[in-house]
Design a protein around this motif. Sequence first.
Motif, PDB file in Angstrom:
ATOM      1  N   VAL B  90       0.841  -1.197   0.000  1.00  0.00           N
ATOM      2  CA  VAL B  90       0.000   0.000   0.000  1.00  0.00           C
ATOM      3  C   VAL B  90       0.877   1.248   0.000  1.00  0.00           C
ATOM      4  CG1 VAL B  90      -1.682   1.319   1.298  1.00  0.00           C
ATOM      5  CG2 VAL B  90      -1.949  -1.134   1.088  1.00  0.00           C
ATOM      6  N   ARG B  91       1.893   1.275   0.856  1.00  0.00           N
ATOM      7  CA  ARG B  91       2.760   2.445   0.891  1.00  0.00           C
ATOM      8  C   ARG B  91       3.536   2.551  -0.416  1.00  0.00           C
ATOM      9  NH1 ARG B  91       8.102   3.844   3.207  1.00  0.00           N
ATOM     10  NH2 ARG B  91       8.095   6.088   2.921  1.00  0.00           N
ATOM     11  N   GLY B  92       3.967   1.399  -0.944  1.00  0.00           N
ATOM     12  CA  GLY B  92       4.680   1.404  -2.217  1.00  0.00           C
ATOM     13  C   GLY B  92       3.814   1.986  -3.323  1.00  0.00           C
ATOM     14  N   MET B  93       2.537   1.588  -3.348  1.00  0.00           N
ATOM     15  CA  MET B  93       1.642   2.107  -4.385  1.00  0.00           C
ATOM     16  C   MET B  93       1.529   3.623  -4.261  1.00  0.00           C
ATOM     17  SD  MET B  93      -1.413  -0.661  -4.366  1.00  0.00           S
ATOM     18  CE  MET B  93      -2.349  -0.127  -5.775  1.00  0.00           C
ATOM     19  N   HIS B  94       1.389   4.095  -3.036  1.00  0.00           N
ATOM     20  CA  HIS B  94       1.216   5.536  -2.857  1.00  0.00           C
ATOM     21  C   HIS B  94       2.512   6.273  -3.195  1.00  0.00           C
ATOM     22  CE1 HIS B  94      -1.467   8.663  -1.433  1.00  0.00           C
ATOM     23  NE2 HIS B  94      -0.441   9.247  -0.850  1.00  0.00           N
ATOM     24  N   HIS B  95       3.634   5.701  -2.807  1.00  0.00           N
ATOM     25  CA  HIS B  95       4.924   6.364  -3.038  1.00  0.00           C
ATOM     26  C   HIS B  95       5.266   6.405  -4.522  1.00  0.00           C
ATOM     27  CE1 HIS B  95       9.057   7.578  -2.190  1.00  0.00           C
ATOM     28  NE2 HIS B  95       9.371   6.791  -3.187  1.00  0.00           N
ATOM     29  N   VAL B 194      -3.136  19.793   4.790  1.00  0.00           N
ATOM     30  CA  VAL B 194      -3.174  20.256   3.405  1.00  0.00           C
ATOM     31  C   VAL B 194      -3.143  19.058   2.457  1.00  0.00           C
ATOM     32  CG1 VAL B 194      -1.860  21.498   1.654  1.00  0.00           C
ATOM     33  CG2 VAL B 194      -2.190  22.514   3.895  1.00  0.00           C
ATOM     34  N   HIS B 195      -2.292  18.077   2.786  1.00  0.00           N
ATOM     35  CA  HIS B 195      -2.118  16.921   1.903  1.00  0.00           C
ATOM     36  C   HIS B 195      -3.357  16.041   1.861  1.00  0.00           C
ATOM     37  CE1 HIS B 195       0.280  13.942  -0.247  1.00  0.00           C
ATOM     38  NE2 HIS B 195      -0.340  13.029   0.458  1.00  0.00           N
ATOM     39  N   VAL B 196      -4.037  15.898   2.982  1.00  0.00           N
ATOM     40  CA  VAL B 196      -5.094  14.902   3.080  1.00  0.00           C
ATOM     41  C   VAL B 196      -6.488  15.510   2.921  1.00  0.00           C
ATOM     42  CG1 VAL B 196      -6.134  13.254   4.665  1.00  0.00           C
ATOM     43  CG2 VAL B 196      -3.690  13.321   4.392  1.00  0.00           C
TER      44      VAL B 196
HETATM   45  C1  HEM Z   1      -3.430  12.515  -6.093  1.00  0.00           C
HETATM   46  C2  HEM Z   1      -2.489  12.890  -5.583  1.00  0.00           C
HETATM   47  C3  HEM Z   1      -1.569  12.532  -4.416  1.00  0.00           C
HETATM   48  C4  HEM Z   1      -0.213  12.634  -4.534  1.00  0.00           C
HETATM   49  C5  HEM Z   1       0.562  13.106  -5.753  1.00  0.00           C
HETATM   50  C6  HEM Z   1       0.330  12.220  -3.271  1.00  0.00           C
HETATM   51  C7  HEM Z   1       1.702  12.203  -2.971  1.00  0.00           C
HETATM   52  C8  HEM Z   1       2.288  11.730  -1.792  1.00  0.00           C
HETATM   53  C9  HEM Z   1       3.709  11.623  -1.526  1.00  0.00           C
HETATM   54  C10 HEM Z   1       4.843  12.038  -2.465  1.00  0.00           C
HETATM   55  C11 HEM Z   1       3.864  11.094  -0.271  1.00  0.00           C
HETATM   56  C12 HEM Z   1       5.148  10.718   0.421  1.00  0.00           C
HETATM   57  C13 HEM Z   1       5.205   9.223   0.375  1.00  0.00           C
HETATM   58  C14 HEM Z   1       6.511   8.588   0.709  1.00  0.00           C
HETATM   59  O1  HEM Z   1       7.568   9.224   0.560  1.00  0.00           O
HETATM   60  O2  HEM Z   1       6.440   7.457   1.113  1.00  0.00           O
HETATM   61  C15 HEM Z   1       2.543  10.897   0.286  1.00  0.00           C
HETATM   62  C16 HEM Z   1       2.270  10.388   1.552  1.00  0.00           C
HETATM   63  C17 HEM Z   1       0.998  10.272   2.140  1.00  0.00           C
HETATM   64  N1  HEM Z   1      -0.226  10.529   1.522  1.00  0.00           N
HETATM   65 FE1  HEM Z   1      -0.445  11.180  -0.417  1.00  0.00          FE
HETATM   66  N2  HEM Z   1      -0.696  11.875  -2.397  1.00  0.00           N
HETATM   67  C18 HEM Z   1      -1.891  12.062  -3.061  1.00  0.00           C
HETATM   68  C19 HEM Z   1      -3.147  11.853  -2.529  1.00  0.00           C
HETATM   69  C20 HEM Z   1      -3.429  11.469  -1.191  1.00  0.00           C
HETATM   70  C21 HEM Z   1      -4.729  11.341  -0.611  1.00  0.00           C
HETATM   71  C22 HEM Z   1      -6.033  11.605  -1.345  1.00  0.00           C
HETATM   72  C23 HEM Z   1      -4.571  10.938   0.712  1.00  0.00           C
HETATM   73  C24 HEM Z   1      -5.605  10.640   1.800  1.00  0.00           C
HETATM   74  C25 HEM Z   1      -6.846  10.857   1.813  1.00  0.00           C
HETATM   75  C26 HEM Z   1      -3.171  10.809   0.957  1.00  0.00           C
HETATM   76  C27 HEM Z   1      -2.603  10.420   2.181  1.00  0.00           C
HETATM   77  C28 HEM Z   1      -1.238  10.282   2.442  1.00  0.00           C
HETATM   78  C29 HEM Z   1      -0.650   9.865   3.685  1.00  0.00           C
HETATM   79  C30 HEM Z   1      -1.407   9.501   4.964  1.00  0.00           C
HETATM   80  C31 HEM Z   1       0.758   9.852   3.495  1.00  0.00           C
HETATM   81  C32 HEM Z   1       1.816   9.496   4.522  1.00  0.00           C
HETATM   82  C33 HEM Z   1       2.252   8.056   4.476  1.00  0.00           C
HETATM   83  C34 HEM Z   1       3.654   7.842   3.893  1.00  0.00           C
HETATM   84  O3  HEM Z   1       4.428   8.781   3.784  1.00  0.00           O
HETATM   85  O4  HEM Z   1       3.986   6.708   3.580  1.00  0.00           O
HETATM   86  N3  HEM Z   1      -2.507  11.136  -0.220  1.00  0.00           N
HETATM   87  N4  HEM Z   1       1.587  11.287  -0.661  1.00  0.00           N
END
Ligand code: HEM
Lengths: 291, 223
Positions: B90-95, B194-196
Amino acid sequence: MAHGDKSNEKVVFVGDSRVRKGKGFIVPPDYTAYPGKSEAFIPNFLLKEWMVGVVVLVGFLALTIAEPAPLGYPANPNANIIPMPDWYFLFLYQFLKLPYASGQYVAFGILGVPGVAFLSLLLAPFLDKGKERRFYRRPVASSLMILSLISLFYLTNVSWTHYQNELKATGQVPEHIQREEEAREKRAKGLPTSSAIQQKEIAIVDKEDTAMETFKKAGCVACHAADLKGAAGPSLRGVGDKHNKDEIMKIIKEGYEGKMPPQYDNMIAQGITDKEIDHLADWLSKQKAAK
Amino acid sequence: MFKGIYNWVDERLDITPIWRDVADHEVPEHVNPAHHFSAFVYCFGGLTFFITVIQILSGMFLTMYYVPDIINAYGSVEYLQTKVAFGQIVRGMHHWGASLVIVMMFLHTLRVFFTGSYKAPREMNWVVGMLIFFVMIGLGLTGYLLPWDNKAYFATRVTLQIADSIPVVGPYLKELMQGGQIVGAETLTRFFAVHVFFLPAVLLLLLVGHFIMIRRQGISGPL
Ligand code: HEM
């Protein structure tokens, strides 16, 4: 549609609103006007797209399994690392290091070039207003874009090679790699692999000792609590790291900093012997945080 | 039976025109890679949306474990990464998705630019698209801090220094983002919010606008 146009009326409204329907709207082209094989979006086209999407998804999942997301060590303001933004900011980061974009020219560096570039990108349709759409017939717009792309790739590459050289020169290894190796070594030795900062609770040394009884009987618990975590007085867990036995003896006899009254006379009145008091002080001096 | 339920709802709410308006349209030949392989460039917008959906879903799962405070943030990400079942995926997918979505968006933008598709009557949609671009960049910037490791911390410090050097508004902007004198607890909670919440909300609004405009104006014709 629910509300059809009554085209024989003089004034036509939009839907059932009071908004007059003008003639201004540019009607989207009807694709039957283009000779060719158009196809329904749902389900025909979307199904094919989904098939491509699934292939992309599987490849993507394979990547996430093969290459875990990097994680370094917990943030520490005194750490010595080379700061690096995410890759898509590198071009800007590098640009702002150029002599004419930094120092006293930093305003120009920020507003002058990237500011103007992004603003003109935002307003591109109003700058490039001609009817021609083919890129080779729009030399100005196209060459500006190609030039920007070249400088984008160039700056990113410069920034990245610079980072690699700096790593080599300082002998640093990116932290996420360090952490992974450390975790691997720890795992091989059967140790916990976490790098997170632990907030360990200090444990009571020799909980079953008779001094615990004296501590309760003397009424110390009223201020320092039965679990030694403190109430009106501070926590005494790990107090041995601060005071030795003699100092604690002195605290019991004379009180402490005027905030803790002397306890000795009271303790004797409670029928506690000098030996027990001595043992209590000894026990407290042994309350040290585990290393 | 489903048809029965559908008809029952449709009789009361007249929902057919709603989905018809969204879904029922023709895909012309010149954007269909099945007919002209080079038309794959028209897929980048859809792919960007696909990855954005992945980002939102994986992000929602990340928030189940992530703790936005400076003491626990790192630990929670590490725990998710190393202990939770499928956490690494899950974290990989998001990263990796965060990078992929930027790549896709970039290619989509170039397609629109080089096919001149931003020209009348589609000017407004280009402007909305550029705003989406900035929001995405903002998501990447704020998300980068959240794992609260050294890389995140120092990159954010540099970013805020750069923000600080913008003439006139810079110092205010920096203070607003940083929420104090240093990059610390306040900065992390601000970036998290801001991010969430803020940026995803703006992003969704802009996307709705983007798609409505595409449907109203149709895709640009062949060159
Ligand atoms: C569509 C655009 C989005 C982009 C481009 C984006 C980008 C990112 C990036 C670059 C990180 C740092 C991850 C890492 O270095 O591991 C991150 C972490 C995170 N994001 Fe997003 N994100 C997006 C949408 C969202 C949404 C919609 C949510 C929640 C509702 C979310 C929740 C989080 C959380 C909780 C983290 C921290 C966990 C972690 O760093 O592993 N993100 N995101």
